[in-house]
Design a protein around this motif. Structure first.
Motif, PDB file in Angstrom:
ATOM      1  N   VAL A  55      -2.523  -3.326  -9.231  1.00 45.85           N
ATOM      2  CA  VAL A  55      -3.798  -3.214  -8.519  1.00 45.85           C
ATOM      3  C   VAL A  55      -3.792  -2.050  -7.528  1.00 45.85           C
ATOM      4  N   GLY A  56      -2.797  -2.040  -6.661  1.00 45.95           N
ATOM      5  CA  GLY A  56      -2.763  -1.080  -5.550  1.00 45.95           C
ATOM      6  C   GLY A  56      -2.918   0.362  -5.977  1.00 45.95           C
ATOM      7  N   VAL A  57      -2.177   0.747  -7.008  1.00 42.27           N
ATOM      8  CA  VAL A  57      -2.133   2.152  -7.399  1.00 42.27           C
ATOM      9  C   VAL A  57      -3.483   2.658  -7.934  1.00 42.27           C
ATOM     10  N   ALA A  58      -4.305   1.748  -8.448  1.00 41.77           N
ATOM     11  CA  ALA A  58      -5.600   2.142  -9.020  1.00 41.77           C
ATOM     12  C   ALA A  58      -6.527   2.740  -7.952  1.00 41.77           C
ATOM     13  N   LYS A  59      -6.227   2.414  -6.702  1.00 37.80           N
ATOM     14  CA  LYS A  59      -7.036   2.953  -5.604  1.00 37.80           C
ATOM     15  C   LYS A  59      -6.849   4.462  -5.460  1.00 37.80           C
ATOM     16  N   TYR A  60      -5.673   4.942  -5.853  1.00 32.51           N
ATOM     17  CA  TYR A  60      -5.302   6.322  -5.529  1.00 32.51           C
ATOM     18  C   TYR A  60      -5.302   7.286  -6.710  1.00 32.51           C
ATOM     19  N   LEU A  61      -5.569   6.769  -7.911  1.00 30.35           N
ATOM     20  CA  LEU A  61      -5.566   7.654  -9.084  1.00 30.35           C
ATOM     21  C   LEU A  61      -6.758   7.315  -9.972  1.00 30.35           C
ATOM     22  N   PRO A  62      -7.269   8.313 -10.708  1.00 35.79           N
ATOM     23  CA  PRO A  62      -8.252   7.988 -11.741  1.00 35.79           C
ATOM     24  C   PRO A  62      -7.587   6.999 -12.707  1.00 35.79           C
ATOM     25  N   SER A  63      -8.249   5.882 -12.970  1.00 39.24           N
ATOM     26  CA  SER A  63      -7.560   4.795 -13.672  1.00 39.24           C
ATOM     27  C   SER A  63      -8.301   4.374 -14.927  1.00 39.24           C
ATOM     28  N   TYR A  64      -7.525   4.071 -15.948  1.00 41.48           N
ATOM     29  CA  TYR A  64      -8.098   3.784 -17.264  1.00 41.48           C
ATOM     30  C   TYR A  64      -7.461   2.540 -17.876  1.00 41.48           C
ATOM     31  N   ALA A  65      -8.229   1.847 -18.707  1.00 43.21           N
ATOM     32  CA  ALA A  65      -7.678   0.712 -19.461  1.00 43.21           C
ATOM     33  C   ALA A  65      -7.044   1.237 -20.746  1.00 43.21           C
ATOM     34  N   GLY A  66      -5.814   0.807 -21.022  1.00 40.95           N
ATOM     35  CA  GLY A  66      -5.138   1.182 -22.263  1.00 40.95           C
ATOM     36  C   GLY A  66      -5.702   0.410 -23.445  1.00 40.95           C
ATOM     37  N   ASP A 110       0.824  -1.195   0.000  1.00 42.30           N
ATOM     38  CA  ASP A 110       0.000   0.000   0.000  1.00 42.30           C
ATOM     39  C   ASP A 110       0.869   1.261   0.000  1.00 42.30           C
ATOM     40  N   ARG A 111       1.967   1.215   0.742  1.00 41.97           N
ATOM     41  CA  ARG A 111       2.876   2.359   0.797  1.00 41.97           C
ATOM     42  C   ARG A 111       3.483   2.613  -0.583  1.00 41.97           C
ATOM     43  N   PHE A 112       3.884   1.539  -1.235  1.00 48.15           N
ATOM     44  CA  PHE A 112       4.491   1.680  -2.566  1.00 48.15           C
ATOM     45  C   PHE A 112       3.451   2.179  -3.584  1.00 48.15           C
ATOM     46  N   ALA A 113       2.243   1.641  -3.481  1.00 50.60           N
ATOM     47  CA  ALA A 113       1.168   2.073  -4.388  1.00 50.60           C
ATOM     48  C   ALA A 113       0.932   3.578  -4.228  1.00 50.60           C
ATOM     49  N   HIS A 114       0.953   4.014  -2.977  1.00 50.11           N
ATOM     50  CA  HIS A 114       0.787   5.429  -2.676  1.00 50.11           C
ATOM     51  C   HIS A 114       1.882   6.277  -3.298  1.00 50.11           C
ATOM     52  N   GLN A 115       3.108   5.796  -3.162  1.00 50.03           N
ATOM     53  CA  GLN A 115       4.255   6.522  -3.737  1.00 50.03           C
ATOM     54  C   GLN A 115       4.137   6.603  -5.257  1.00 50.03           C
ATOM     55  N   LEU A 116       3.747   5.495  -5.867  1.00 48.45           N
ATOM     56  CA  LEU A 116       3.580   5.487  -7.327  1.00 48.45           C
ATOM     57  C   LEU A 116       2.525   6.507  -7.734  1.00 48.45           C
ATOM     58  N   GLY A 118       1.715   9.100  -6.268  1.00 48.27           N
ATOM     59  CA  GLY A 118       2.221  10.452  -6.049  1.00 48.27           C
ATOM     60  C   GLY A 118       2.988  11.012  -7.242  1.00 48.27           C
ATOM     61  N   LEU A 119       3.396  10.145  -8.142  1.00 49.46           N
ATOM     62  CA  LEU A 119       4.192  10.590  -9.284  1.00 49.46           C
ATOM     63  C   LEU A 119       3.337  11.155 -10.410  1.00 49.46           C
ATOM     64  N   ALA A 120       2.049  10.838 -10.415  1.00 47.72           N
ATOM     65  CA  ALA A 120       1.259  11.110 -11.619  1.00 47.72           C
ATOM     66  C   ALA A 120      -0.142  11.623 -11.297  1.00 47.72           C
ATOM     67  N   ASP A 121      -0.855  12.025 -12.365  1.00 51.02           N
ATOM     68  CA  ASP A 121      -2.241  12.469 -12.229  1.00 51.02           C
ATOM     69  C   ASP A 121      -3.225  11.363 -12.603  1.00 51.02           C
ATOM     70  N   ILE A 122      -2.741  10.458 -13.467  1.00 52.17           N
ATOM     71  CA  ILE A 122      -3.629   9.451 -14.046  1.00 52.17           C
ATOM     72  C   ILE A 122      -2.879   8.131 -14.124  1.00 52.17           C
ATOM     73  N   TYR A 123      -3.616   7.051 -13.941  1.00 54.08           N
ATOM     74  CA  TYR A 123      -3.009   5.721 -14.077  1.00 54.08           C
ATOM     75  C   TYR A 123      -3.657   4.998 -15.249  1.00 54.08           C
ATOM     76  N   VAL A 124      -2.809   4.420 -16.105  1.00 52.35           N
ATOM     77  CA  VAL A 124      -3.317   3.616 -17.217  1.00 52.35           C
ATOM     78  C   VAL A 124      -2.748   2.213 -17.086  1.00 52.35           C
ATOM     79  N   ASN A 125      -3.622   1.220 -17.091  1.00 52.42           N
ATOM     80  CA  ASN A 125      -3.132  -0.150 -17.086  1.00 52.42           C
ATOM     81  C   ASN A 125      -3.262  -0.736 -18.485  1.00 52.42           C
ATOM     82  N   ASP A 126      -2.121  -1.037 -19.071  1.00 55.48           N
ATOM     83  CA  ASP A 126      -2.107  -1.666 -20.392  1.00 55.48           C
ATOM     84  C   ASP A 126      -1.377  -3.007 -20.326  1.00 55.48           C
ATOM     85  N   ALA A 127      -1.318  -3.550 -19.122  1.00 48.11           N
ATOM     86  CA  ALA A 127      -0.519  -4.752 -18.877  1.00 48.11           C
ATOM     87  C   ALA A 127      -1.420  -5.951 -18.665  1.00 48.11           C
ATOM     88  N   PHE A 128      -2.100  -6.363 -19.719  1.00 50.92           N
ATOM     89  CA  PHE A 128      -3.023  -7.477 -19.571  1.00 50.92           C
ATOM     90  C   PHE A 128      -2.317  -8.734 -19.059  1.00 50.92           C
TER      91      PHE A 128
END
Ligand code: 3PG
Ligand code: MG
Length: 429
Positions: free
Chosen positions: A179-190, A151-157, A159-169
Motif C-alpha cells: 500500500v505505502g509505496v503506491a503513494k510515491y510512484l505511478p502504480s499499476y495493476a499487474g 512510510d519511511r520504508f515505502a519511500h525507500q522502496l 526510491g529504487l524504481a520509476d514505476i510500481y506494479v502490484n501483482d500480489a492479489f
C-alpha cells in the motif's frame, strides 16, 4: 472492466528503460522448501511483459510470518528467505537474479534499504543481470511497523524504481510494500491482479444456481464471509471444524476438540442460518475417530454417523465421509450448480482425505459449472490428492484457481474488491 474502477493497468504503462518495482505474492516457501510454485508461475506473464517492453525488474514478496506479534522481533533466517523462489525462477526462466545482501539489522529487523543495492541496480540497468529480488519484505522493520517506519520504508522502496506494479492479489494486508509505496510512484495493476479481480466478478454476479463450499480449522477467520455467502449463494455447504462446531450448536452434539470461541461463533451462525431455510445443506455422514493419525492397526475409526440423536457425545470428528456425496439432495445441489466456489479442505490433513476427494470429484463431474477454487490449502490439497484433476483444472476454462485465500474471503464478505487496501491504493495512485 477494470478501467471504470480507475485502476491503471500494466498494459497501459510505458515501460521502456524504466525500473519497475513489482510486488508479487510468492509466499509459497515453508521451511526453505517450495511446496507448490503455482503462485510464482501465475506471475510470470507480468514479468515477461515487463521484460518484453524493456522494463527492468525489481521483485519483492513476503514469505511467511517472521515477525513475532507480541514482541515485534523479526526472525531473519533461511526459513523465510526468498532464496528458494529466486532459485526456482532462475532455473525455470534461465535468467540471472540477484538478491542484495543487507547487514544492518536489530531484533526488529532490517533498518531499511542499504545503498549497497545501488551496484545491483546498475548491473540491472546495464543488462548484466535480469532482475533484482529484494529480501523478504517482512524482514524490514518498516514493512508492518509504526506509521512513520512504514512510510519511511515505502519511500525507500519508491526510491529504487520509476514505476510500481502490484501483482500480489493474495497479499491483502496493508503494508509498506502493498500500500505505502503506491503513494510515491505511478502504480499499476499487474496481469494476475486483474485476472483475480475478473474472477471475483464471477462470484459477485454468478450464474445460478451458485453453490459455495467452505471448510476450515477455525470459525473466526471465515465467519464473516459465511454470513455473506448464506445471503448471496443459493446453497452453502460446510466442512471441517466449522461444520463440527455448527453441528454441536445446532443439534447439541458434543465433539472433542471444539473451542469455546468456535462454539460462540457457531451458536450465532446457527441462529442466523435459521432465517435461510433450505440453503444450508448438511452433509449427513461424518468420520469419527479417536486418533488424529488416520487408519492405524488396532485403532478404531468409525464411519456412517447419520442423523445422530441430540446430545450424543463424539470423539474427534475428522472428516465428512464420502457417503455424504451420494445422498440424493446433495447430488442434486452439485449436479445442477452453474457456479461453484470452493474454499475447503474437508478433513484433518494429512490422514483424513476422503471428504475432500469425494467433494472435488463430484464437483468435477459437473462439466457445465464454473468452478472457482480459493485458498492456498484448498489448492495444495487438490494437487496432493487429485494431481490429475489439478493439472486439468490449471488449464481448463471451467476452472479458476485463485492465488489468494484470505483476500478472496475478504472480498466476498465485503461484496466488492474495492475495499481491499492494496486495490484502494492503486486507485488513488
Ligand atoms: C497467504 O499466503 O495467505 C498470503 O500470502 C497472505 O499471507 P498473510 O496471511 O501472512 O498476510
Ligand atoms: Mg493465508
Amino acid at each position: 472492466m477494470l478501467k471504470t474502477h480507475d485502476i491503471k493497468l500494466i498494459q497501459d504503462a510505458d515501460l521502456r528503460g524504466k525500473t519497475v518495482l513489482v510486488r508479487v505474492d510468492h509466499n509459497v516457501v515453508k521451511k526453505g522448501i517450495i511446496h507448490d510454485p503455482y503462485r510464482i508461475d501465475a506471475t510470470i506473464g507480468t514479468l515477461y511483459h515487463i521484460n518484453a517492453k524493456g522494463g527492468k525488474i525489481i521483485l519483492m514478496s513476503h514469505v511467511g510470518r517472521p515477525r513475532n506479534k507480541k514482541t515485534g522481533d523479526i526472525d531473519i533466517s533461511f526459513e523465510t528467505s526468498v532464496q528458494p523462489i529466486v532459485d526456482y525462477l532462475q532455473s525455470k526462466l534461465h535468467i540471472t537474479i540477484k538478491v542484495p545482501d543487507f547487514y544492518q539489522h536489530e531484533k526488529k529487523g532490517f533498518l531499511g534499504i542499504e545503498t549497497s543495492i545501488n551496484h545491483l541496480i546498475r548491473e540491472l540497468k546495464e543488462d548484466k543481470i535480469n532482475a533484482v529480488y529484494l529480501p523478504n519484505t517482512r524482514w524490514f522493520m518498516g514493512e508492518e511497523g509504526s506509521e512513520i517506519e512504514m512510510d519511511r520504508f515505502a519511500h525507500q522502496l519508491a526510491g529504487l524504481a520509476d514505476i510500481y506494479v502490484n501483482d500480489a492479489f493474495g497479499s491483502w494486508q496493508a503494508h509498506a510494500s502493498t500500500v505505502g509505496v503506491a503513494k510515491y510512484l505511478p502504480s499499476y495493476a499487474g496481469y494476475l491482479m486483474q485476472k483475480e479481480i475478473a474472477n471475483l466478478e464471477r462470484i459477485y454476479n454468478p450464474q445460478n444456481p451458485f453453490v459455495a463450499v467452505v471448510a476450515g480449522s477455525k470459525f473466526d477467520t471465515k465467519i464473516d464471509s459465511l454470513y455473506t455467502l448464506l445471503k448471496e449463494a443459493d446453497y452453502l455447504i460446510l466442512g471441517g471444524v466449522i461444520y463440527n462446531a455448527y453441528l454441536c450448536a445446532k443439534y447439541g452434539f458434543k465433539i472433542k476438540g471444539i473451542s469455546e470461541e468456535d462454539m460462540q461463533h457457531a451458536k450465532k451462525f446457527v441462529k442466523y442460518a435459521s432465517g435461510f431455510k433450505g440453503k444450508l445443506i448438511e452433509l449427513p455422514y461424518i468420520v469419527e475417530s479417536d486418533t488424529l493419525d488416520g487408519k492405524l492397526e488396532g485403532k478404531h475409526r468409525i464411519h456412517n454417523i447419520y442423523k445422530l440423536p441430540s446430545g450424543h457425545e463424539l470423539n474427534y470428528v475428522l472428516d465428512v465421509a464420502a457417503e455424504s456425496f451420494e445422498e440424493q439432495d446433495v447430488l442434486h445441489v452439485f449436479n445442477s450448480a452453474k457456479t461453484i466456489f470452493v474454499n475447503a479442505v474437508m478433513g484433518f490433513t494429512p490422514h483424513f482425505n476422503e471428504g475432500t476427494i469425494a467433494l472435488d470429484q463430484l464437483i468435477d463431474d459437473n462439466r457445465e459449472a464454473i468452478k472457482l477454487y480459493g485458498g492456498g490449502d484448498t489448492m495444495q490439497e487438490l494437487k496432493r490428492l487429485l494431481p490429475g484433476l489439478y493439472i486439468v483444472a490449471l488449464d481448463s476454462p471451467k476452472y479458476y484457481i485463485f492465488t489468494g485465500g484470505g483476500a478472496v474471503l475478504k472480498a466476498i464478505q465485503e461484496k466488492t474488491f474495492m475495499g481491499l487496501e492494496p486495490v484502494k491504493a492503486l486507485r488513488k495512485s
